[in-house]
Write an enzyme that holds these catalytic residues in place. Structure first.
Site, mmCIF file in Angstrom:
data_model
loop_
_atom_site.group_PDB
_atom_site.id
_atom_site.type_symbol
_atom_site.label_atom_id
_atom_site.label_comp_id
_atom_site.label_asym_id
_atom_site.label_seq_id
_atom_site.Cartn_x
_atom_site.Cartn_y
_atom_site.Cartn_z
ATOM 1 N N GLY A 90 0.428 -1.331 -0.046
ATOM 2 C CA GLY A 90 -0.014 0.099 -0.169
ATOM 3 C C GLY A 90 1.428 1.276 0.070
ATOM 4 O O GLY A 90 2.040 1.136 0.052
ATOM 5 N N GLY A 91 0.499 2.862 -0.049
ATOM 6 C CA GLY A 91 0.567 3.524 -0.060
ATOM 7 C C GLY A 91 1.419 4.021 1.461
ATOM 8 O O GLY A 91 1.194 3.510 2.161
ATOM 9 N N GLY A 120 -2.327 2.210 5.885
ATOM 10 C CA GLY A 120 -3.360 1.574 6.682
ATOM 11 C C GLY A 120 -2.343 0.208 7.081
ATOM 12 O O GLY A 120 -3.006 -0.624 7.380
ATOM 13 N N LYS A 121 -1.612 0.140 6.347
ATOM 14 C CA LYS A 121 -0.864 -1.537 5.740
ATOM 15 C C LYS A 121 -0.054 -1.827 7.253
ATOM 16 O O LYS A 121 -0.347 -3.153 7.553
ATOM 17 C CB LYS A 121 -0.328 -1.445 4.554
ATOM 18 C CG LYS A 121 1.290 -0.554 4.335
ATOM 19 C CD LYS A 121 2.033 -0.492 3.281
ATOM 20 C CE LYS A 121 3.119 0.185 3.430
ATOM 21 N NZ LYS A 121 2.484 1.983 3.658
ATOM 22 N N ALA A 178 11.630 -5.584 12.432
ATOM 23 C CA ALA A 178 12.037 -3.971 12.418
ATOM 24 C C ALA A 178 13.046 -3.967 11.645
ATOM 25 O O ALA A 178 14.460 -4.077 11.587
ATOM 26 C CB ALA A 178 12.072 -3.796 13.199
ATOM 27 N N HIS A 204 4.925 2.732 16.071
ATOM 28 C CA HIS A 204 4.750 1.585 15.434
ATOM 29 C C HIS A 204 5.457 0.551 16.900
ATOM 30 O O HIS A 204 4.604 -0.495 17.234
ATOM 31 C CB HIS A 204 5.670 0.791 14.597
ATOM 32 C CG HIS A 204 5.308 1.380 12.791
ATOM 33 N ND1 HIS A 204 5.764 0.384 12.352
ATOM 34 C CD2 HIS A 204 5.422 2.505 12.484
ATOM 35 C CE1 HIS A 204 4.390 0.857 10.995
ATOM 36 N NE2 HIS A 204 5.042 2.317 10.929
ATOM 37 N N ARG A 212 3.022 -2.293 19.119
ATOM 38 C CA ARG A 212 2.443 -3.467 19.666
ATOM 39 C C ARG A 212 2.420 -3.761 21.125
ATOM 40 O O ARG A 212 3.283 -3.562 21.722
ATOM 41 C CB ARG A 212 4.009 -4.025 18.966
ATOM 42 C CG ARG A 212 4.602 -3.676 17.577
ATOM 43 C CD ARG A 212 6.018 -4.023 17.213
ATOM 44 N NE ARG A 212 6.896 -3.942 17.866
ATOM 45 C CZ ARG A 212 8.016 -2.776 17.398
ATOM 46 N NH1 ARG A 212 7.363 -2.067 16.157
ATOM 47 N NH2 ARG A 212 9.051 -3.150 18.015
ATOM 48 N N GLU A 218 15.657 -6.561 14.571
ATOM 49 C CA GLU A 218 15.943 -5.714 14.274
ATOM 50 C C GLU A 218 16.666 -6.308 12.994
ATOM 51 O O GLU A 218 17.398 -6.734 13.824
ATOM 52 C CB GLU A 218 16.851 -4.365 15.020
ATOM 53 C CG GLU A 218 16.693 -3.562 16.312
ATOM 54 C CD GLU A 218 15.324 -2.760 15.974
ATOM 55 O OE1 GLU A 218 15.480 -1.755 14.553
ATOM 56 O OE2 GLU A 218 14.596 -2.637 16.535
#
Length: 188
Positions: A8-9, A13-14, A35, A51, A55, A63
């Protein structure tokens, strides 16, 4: 193992959709969050922190800003793995290239090879008898919706991410495209 790709852009909301999907797939078990973001400035740091704040605290996190392939060895301790985002991983490589190496065929080929190795290793590791991983969800930016980028680095990013997206989508069992927070299933 089921591979799910979510594209998605920017700000579509992806990632939020991917987190909700990972929670459903895990059915109460911890999720491994892979991540790939790297903090280049204060704004990117705020995005990373947003983000992190969304979670659940019981999720694992590693990472992988420097290697998706290297992260796969950690997957089998979890039934559900969420990689967020493949396009950020690619961006990390391109951002570290000196300006004189923009559009380097060697760097482009290395990224393509890493994505292919990640897909193969993912399939190999999760097929092992002791494998616990049932679902891997990978988030990526759809790089071609905003027109052709105005800079050489931007165009290179669009080209490399577009090729990687096509490779992962071909291998994926399901592919979703998220528009304005609404997921649209396009494969599977």
């Amino acid at each position: 193992m089921k591979l799910i790709m979510i594209s998605g852009g920017v700000r579509s909301g992806k990632s939020k959709f991917a987190e909700e999907l990972a929670t459903r797939c895990a059915a109460g078990s911890p999720v491994l969050y892979v991540a790939t973001g790297r903090s280049y400035d204060a704004e990117m740091q705020q995005r990373i922190e947003a983000h992190q704040g969304r979670r659940p605290s019981h999720w694992g996190c590693i990472e992988a800003a420097d290697s998706l392939v290297g992260s796969v060895r950690h997957y089998n301790a979890y039934s559900t793995v969420l990689v967020d985002t493949m396009s950020a991983r690619i961006g990390n490589v391109l951002m570290s290239a000196p300006e004189t190496k923009l559009r380097s065929q060697a760097i482009t080929a290395a990224i393509q090879q890493e994505m292919q190795q990640w897909i193969v290793q993912l399939q190999t590791v999760t097929a092992a008898k002791e494998a616990k991983t049932e679902t891997v969800i990978v988030v990526t930016d759809e790089a071609g919706l905003g027109g052709v980028a105005m800079t050489p680095l931007g165009r290179w990013f669009q080209d490399v991410v577009g090729d990687a997206n096509q490779a992962v989508a071909a291998a994926a069992d399901e592919v979703y495209f998220v528009v304005s927070g609404l997921p649209w299933r396009v494969k599977g």
